[in-house]
Write a protein that holds these residues in place. Structure first.
Motif, PDB file in Angstrom:
ATOM      1  N   GLU A 105       0.824  -1.206   0.000  1.00  0.00           N
ATOM      2  CA  GLU A 105       0.000   0.000   0.000  1.00  0.00           C
ATOM      3  C   GLU A 105       0.861   1.262   0.000  1.00  0.00           C
ATOM      4  O   GLU A 105       0.436   2.299  -0.526  1.00  0.00           O
ATOM      5  CB  GLU A 105      -0.951  -0.008   1.195  1.00  0.00           C
ATOM      6  N   ALA A 106       2.061   1.171   0.552  1.00  0.00           N
ATOM      7  CA  ALA A 106       2.984   2.308   0.483  1.00  0.00           C
ATOM      8  C   ALA A 106       3.376   2.583  -0.967  1.00  0.00           C
ATOM      9  O   ALA A 106       3.527   3.747  -1.368  1.00  0.00           O
ATOM     10  CB  ALA A 106       4.224   2.041   1.333  1.00  0.00           C
ATOM     11  N   SER A 107       3.523   1.530  -1.752  1.00  0.00           N
ATOM     12  CA  SER A 107       3.827   1.710  -3.173  1.00  0.00           C
ATOM     13  C   SER A 107       2.664   2.384  -3.889  1.00  0.00           C
ATOM     14  O   SER A 107       2.867   3.234  -4.764  1.00  0.00           O
ATOM     15  CB  SER A 107       4.120   0.364  -3.836  1.00  0.00           C
ATOM     16  N   ARG A 108       1.454   2.002  -3.546  1.00  0.00           N
ATOM     17  CA  ARG A 108       0.291   2.642  -4.159  1.00  0.00           C
ATOM     18  C   ARG A 108       0.312   4.155  -3.889  1.00  0.00           C
ATOM     19  O   ARG A 108       0.035   4.965  -4.759  1.00  0.00           O
ATOM     20  CB  ARG A 108      -0.999   2.028  -3.604  1.00  0.00           C
ATOM     21  N   GLU A 109       0.658   4.514  -2.657  1.00  0.00           N
ATOM     22  CA  GLU A 109       0.730   5.927  -2.288  1.00  0.00           C
ATOM     23  C   GLU A 109       1.859   6.632  -3.035  1.00  0.00           C
ATOM     24  O   GLU A 109       1.715   7.790  -3.443  1.00  0.00           O
ATOM     25  CB  GLU A 109       0.925   6.065  -0.780  1.00  0.00           C
ATOM     26  N   LYS A 110       2.974   5.945  -3.248  1.00  0.00           N
ATOM     27  CA  LYS A 110       4.075   6.546  -4.012  1.00  0.00           C
ATOM     28  C   LYS A 110       3.646   6.832  -5.444  1.00  0.00           C
ATOM     29  O   LYS A 110       3.968   7.885  -6.003  1.00  0.00           O
ATOM     30  CB  LYS A 110       5.293   5.618  -3.997  1.00  0.00           C
ATOM     31  N   VAL A 111       2.930   5.890  -6.044  1.00  0.00           N
ATOM     32  CA  VAL A 111       2.410   6.091  -7.396  1.00  0.00           C
ATOM     33  C   VAL A 111       1.453   7.279  -7.414  1.00  0.00           C
ATOM     34  O   VAL A 111       1.493   8.131  -8.317  1.00  0.00           O
ATOM     35  CB  VAL A 111       1.717   4.817  -7.912  1.00  0.00           C
TER      36      VAL A 111
ATOM     37  N   ALA B 126      -5.350   7.731  -3.274  1.00  0.00           N
ATOM     38  CA  ALA B 126      -4.704   6.432  -3.505  1.00  0.00           C
ATOM     39  C   ALA B 126      -5.697   5.396  -4.031  1.00  0.00           C
ATOM     40  O   ALA B 126      -5.312   4.492  -4.784  1.00  0.00           O
ATOM     41  CB  ALA B 126      -4.052   5.937  -2.221  1.00  0.00           C
ATOM     42  N   LYS B 127      -6.973   5.514  -3.671  1.00  0.00           N
ATOM     43  CA  LYS B 127      -7.949   4.532  -4.137  1.00  0.00           C
ATOM     44  C   LYS B 127      -8.207   4.635  -5.638  1.00  0.00           C
ATOM     45  O   LYS B 127      -8.852   3.757  -6.220  1.00  0.00           O
ATOM     46  CB  LYS B 127      -9.251   4.674  -3.363  1.00  0.00           C
ATOM     47  N   GLN B 128      -7.702   5.695  -6.280  1.00  0.00           N
ATOM     48  CA  GLN B 128      -7.820   5.830  -7.730  1.00  0.00           C
ATOM     49  C   GLN B 128      -6.652   5.179  -8.465  1.00  0.00           C
ATOM     50  O   GLN B 128      -6.602   5.212  -9.687  1.00  0.00           O
ATOM     51  CB  GLN B 128      -7.921   7.299  -8.109  1.00  0.00           C
ATOM     52  N   VAL B 129      -5.734   4.585  -7.705  1.00  0.00           N
ATOM     53  CA  VAL B 129      -4.597   3.855  -8.277  1.00  0.00           C
ATOM     54  C   VAL B 129      -4.943   2.373  -8.247  1.00  0.00           C
ATOM     55  O   VAL B 129      -4.915   1.733  -7.195  1.00  0.00           O
ATOM     56  CB  VAL B 129      -3.307   4.114  -7.484  1.00  0.00           C
ATOM     57  N   ILE B 130      -5.290   1.819  -9.389  1.00  0.00           N
ATOM     58  CA  ILE B 130      -5.622   0.401  -9.494  1.00  0.00           C
ATOM     59  C   ILE B 130      -4.368  -0.344  -9.948  1.00  0.00           C
ATOM     60  O   ILE B 130      -3.779  -0.007 -10.986  1.00  0.00           O
ATOM     61  CB  ILE B 130      -6.760   0.159 -10.510  1.00  0.00           C
ATOM     62  N   ILE B 131      -3.941  -1.340  -9.181  1.00  0.00           N
ATOM     63  CA  ILE B 131      -2.767  -2.139  -9.535  1.00  0.00           C
ATOM     64  C   ILE B 131      -3.214  -3.294 -10.427  1.00  0.00           C
ATOM     65  O   ILE B 131      -4.089  -4.085 -10.053  1.00  0.00           O
ATOM     66  CB  ILE B 131      -2.055  -2.688  -8.283  1.00  0.00           C
ATOM     67  N   THR B 132      -2.626  -3.379 -11.608  1.00  0.00           N
ATOM     68  CA  THR B 132      -2.982  -4.404 -12.582  1.00  0.00           C
ATOM     69  C   THR B 132      -1.732  -5.225 -12.941  1.00  0.00           C
ATOM     70  O   THR B 132      -0.656  -4.990 -12.401  1.00  0.00           O
ATOM     71  CB  THR B 132      -3.550  -3.765 -13.864  1.00  0.00           C
ATOM     72  N   SER B 133      -1.899  -6.135 -13.877  1.00  0.00           N
ATOM     73  CA  SER B 133      -0.751  -6.948 -14.299  1.00  0.00           C
ATOM     74  C   SER B 133       0.042  -6.277 -15.411  1.00  0.00           C
ATOM     75  O   SER B 133       1.078  -6.791 -15.829  1.00  0.00           O
ATOM     76  CB  SER B 133      -1.225  -8.323 -14.776  1.00  0.00           C
ATOM     77  N   GLY B 134      -0.434  -5.132 -15.903  1.00  0.00           N
ATOM     78  CA  GLY B 134       0.282  -4.450 -16.965  1.00  0.00           C
ATOM     79  C   GLY B 134      -0.629  -3.485 -17.699  1.00  0.00           C
ATOM     80  O   GLY B 134      -1.828  -3.381 -17.416  1.00  0.00           O
ATOM     81  N   ASN B 135      -0.076  -2.784 -18.668  1.00  0.00           N
ATOM     82  CA  ASN B 135      -0.834  -1.792 -19.415  1.00  0.00           C
ATOM     83  C   ASN B 135      -1.994  -2.421 -20.189  1.00  0.00           C
ATOM     84  O   ASN B 135      -3.093  -1.867 -20.239  1.00  0.00           O
ATOM     85  CB  ASN B 135       0.101  -1.058 -20.379  1.00  0.00           C
ATOM     86  N   THR B 136      -1.756  -3.587 -20.774  1.00  0.00           N
ATOM     87  CA  THR B 136      -2.818  -4.273 -21.522  1.00  0.00           C
ATOM     88  C   THR B 136      -3.968  -4.653 -20.611  1.00  0.00           C
ATOM     89  O   THR B 136      -5.146  -4.492 -20.969  1.00  0.00           O
ATOM     90  CB  THR B 136      -2.249  -5.513 -22.232  1.00  0.00           C
ATOM     91  N   HIS B 137      -3.654  -5.160 -19.432  1.00  0.00           N
ATOM     92  CA  HIS B 137      -4.680  -5.474 -18.437  1.00  0.00           C
ATOM     93  C   HIS B 137      -5.475  -4.216 -18.090  1.00  0.00           C
ATOM     94  O   HIS B 137      -6.711  -4.241 -18.012  1.00  0.00           O
ATOM     95  CB  HIS B 137      -4.009  -6.062 -17.193  1.00  0.00           C
ATOM     96  N   SER B 138      -4.779  -3.097 -17.906  1.00  0.00           N
ATOM     97  CA  SER B 138      -5.449  -1.848 -17.542  1.00  0.00           C
ATOM     98  C   SER B 138      -6.450  -1.418 -18.608  1.00  0.00           C
ATOM     99  O   SER B 138      -7.583  -1.021 -18.304  1.00  0.00           O
ATOM    100  CB  SER B 138      -4.414  -0.746 -17.316  1.00  0.00           C
ATOM    101  N   ILE B 139      -6.025  -1.497 -19.878  1.00  0.00           N
ATOM    102  CA  ILE B 139      -6.925  -1.120 -20.974  1.00  0.00           C
ATOM    103  C   ILE B 139      -8.127  -2.053 -21.024  1.00  0.00           C
ATOM    104  O   ILE B 139      -9.279  -1.606 -21.150  1.00  0.00           O
ATOM    105  CB  ILE B 139      -6.172  -1.133 -22.317  1.00  0.00           C
ATOM    106  N   ASN B 140      -7.874  -3.354 -20.902  1.00  0.00           N
ATOM    107  CA  ASN B 140      -8.978  -4.319 -20.956  1.00  0.00           C
ATOM    108  C   ASN B 140      -9.936  -4.176 -19.786  1.00  0.00           C
ATOM    109  O   ASN B 140     -11.134  -4.417 -19.926  1.00  0.00           O
ATOM    110  CB  ASN B 140      -8.419  -5.743 -21.020  1.00  0.00           C
TER     111      ASN B 140
END
Length: 404
Positions: A69-75, A84-98
């Motif tokens: 969660e500290a990484s999420r805050e850094k992003v 921070a809740k607007q930072v969604i952690i995905t497996s990559g850019n393609t995952h994010s688009i999909n």
């Protein structure tokens, strides 16, 4: 100013040889190399606090959760994201688009129009084609000029009251051209359309401010900003993320589950089903720290210097043609030499220790636009040098002489 030799010492892979030659790594648009600080974080996680996150009261789980969660805050801070809740952690850019395209039926209805550009990576074309097929919408395409820039006049003409969604990349992976995303975003919003910007090629190379940019969604690739593979970021405006249905079902993304009905967790967990890439997420925070310490403005300025130098040197090679040779571009040069096949050139320079990318770069419509099978693409990062560019130019000259 960046101390390039000190920076290069942070990247262990730059010390290796390929085919008996010092590695010259010019494939940064495909993936960036990782500093020791990021590599150490991955080892540290598996050595000291390997445990699943968000689900345990024991010490290891708590430690891993706090670091993730500290990484999420850094992003959040790095990209000036409101919460921070607007930072969604995905497996990559393609995952994010999909993740966005799969739920975009809440924004796109039958007979609506979705606009994409002619310079998109396949991962920002195919998901939107699939959406249009599902809902009965129409896909429209912003044409590209001979220069490699988008035809902004044509874009304005495409926009209308039926436009529901616009998707474009910030920087073309195939040409390196930086698109006028601020203008594109304003145009979409003027017509009430949602907009997603593919930031795979921008997130590690320029300073980004999500609040100033005003895109509804923005996607990023961790492994192209010195982070590990298998990690990505989806930013969205809070109201847009709340409206978007979950992409996957499973653990973590739920509030209550019964066989009759399930309710979903709030942001960001609504989009983070299952066990994430915990080590990758923690290491992404280390990558953000590293870039932040160097300063994105410093990185952008130095990479532009490399771009200008490389462009001048490459143009001295007889018969070499650069695609997307415009002022506003990232440190990417896509080129061909006379009628030589790019694969043949790439194979020869690899024997001399130089890593470049060849082919259509997952952007076949771009290659069709120029009636070519592909290009040689050299893409630079802040740990590259002008001396390496000289080595590449000499290798290209040798390849041309051998193939001609």
């Amino acid at each position: 100013m960046l101390d390039i030799q000190k920076i290069r010492a942070d990247f262990p892979i730059l010390k290796r040889e390929v085919n008996g030659k010092p590695l010259v790594y010019f494939d940064n648009a495909a993936t960036s190399q990782k500093p020791q600080q990021v590599i150490d974080k991955i080892v540290e996680y598996y050595t000291l606090y390997n445990a699943n996150i968000h689900r345990g009261v024991h010490a290891l789980s708590q430690e891993a959760t706090d670091l993730f969660e500290a990484s999420r805050e850094k992003v959040r801070a790095f990209f000036n994201i409101p919460q921070a809740k607007q930072v969604i952690i995905t497996s990559g850019n393609t995952h994010s688009i999909n993740a966005v395209a799969s739920g975009a039926h809440v924004f796109v209805k039958k007979d609506d129009e979705v606009i994409v550009s002619a310079v998109e990576h396949h991962s920002n074309i195919v998901p939107w084609q699939m959406l249009c097929e599902r809902v009965g919408a129409t896909l429209k395409v912003i044409p590209v000029l001979d220069s490699g820039e988008l035809d902004m006049k044509a874009y304005e003409e495409l926009l209308n009251d039926n436009t529901a969604f616009v998707v474009v990349n910030h920087v073309s992976n195939a040409l390196g051209v930086t698109n006028s995303v601020e203008e594109i975003i304003k145009g979409a919003h003027k017509h009430g359309a949602m907009i997603l910007i593919d930031g795979a090629q921008s997130c590690g190379h320029m300073k980004l401010d999500m609040q100033a940019l005003d895109a509804d969604f923005y996607t990023m690739s961790g492994h192209k900003m010195c982070g590990p593979t298998g990690i990505g970021i989806l930013y969205g405006k809070e109201e847009a993320l709340n409206a978007l249905p979950p992409y996957q079902g499973g653990g973590e993304m739920i509030d209550q589950v019964t066989f009759e009905h399930t309710t979903y967790a709030g942001l960001p967990h609504k989009f983070e089903a299952g066990t994430p890439n915990i080590a990758g997420g923690i290491a992404l925070g280390a990558a953000v720290d590293y870039l932040d310490e160097l300063g994105m403005d410093n990185i952008a300025a130095y990479e532009h210097e490399l771009l200008i130098y490389a462009t001048e040197q490459l143009k001295a090679i007889e018969g070499l043609k650069i695609y997307g040779d415009v002022a506003n571009k990232a440190a990417v040069i896509s080129f061909n030499v006379t009628t030589l096949h790019p694969y043949d050139i790439g194979t020869i320079v690899d024997k001399l220790g130089i890593a470049v990318r060849t082919g259509h770069h997952c952007a076949q419509p771009v290659m069709e636009r120029y009636s070519i099978p592909g290009t040689v693409r050299a893409s630079f990062a802040f740990y590259n040098t002008k001396e390496e560019i000289d080595i590449m130019v000499q290798a290209l000259q040798r390849a041309v002489s051998m193939l001609s």
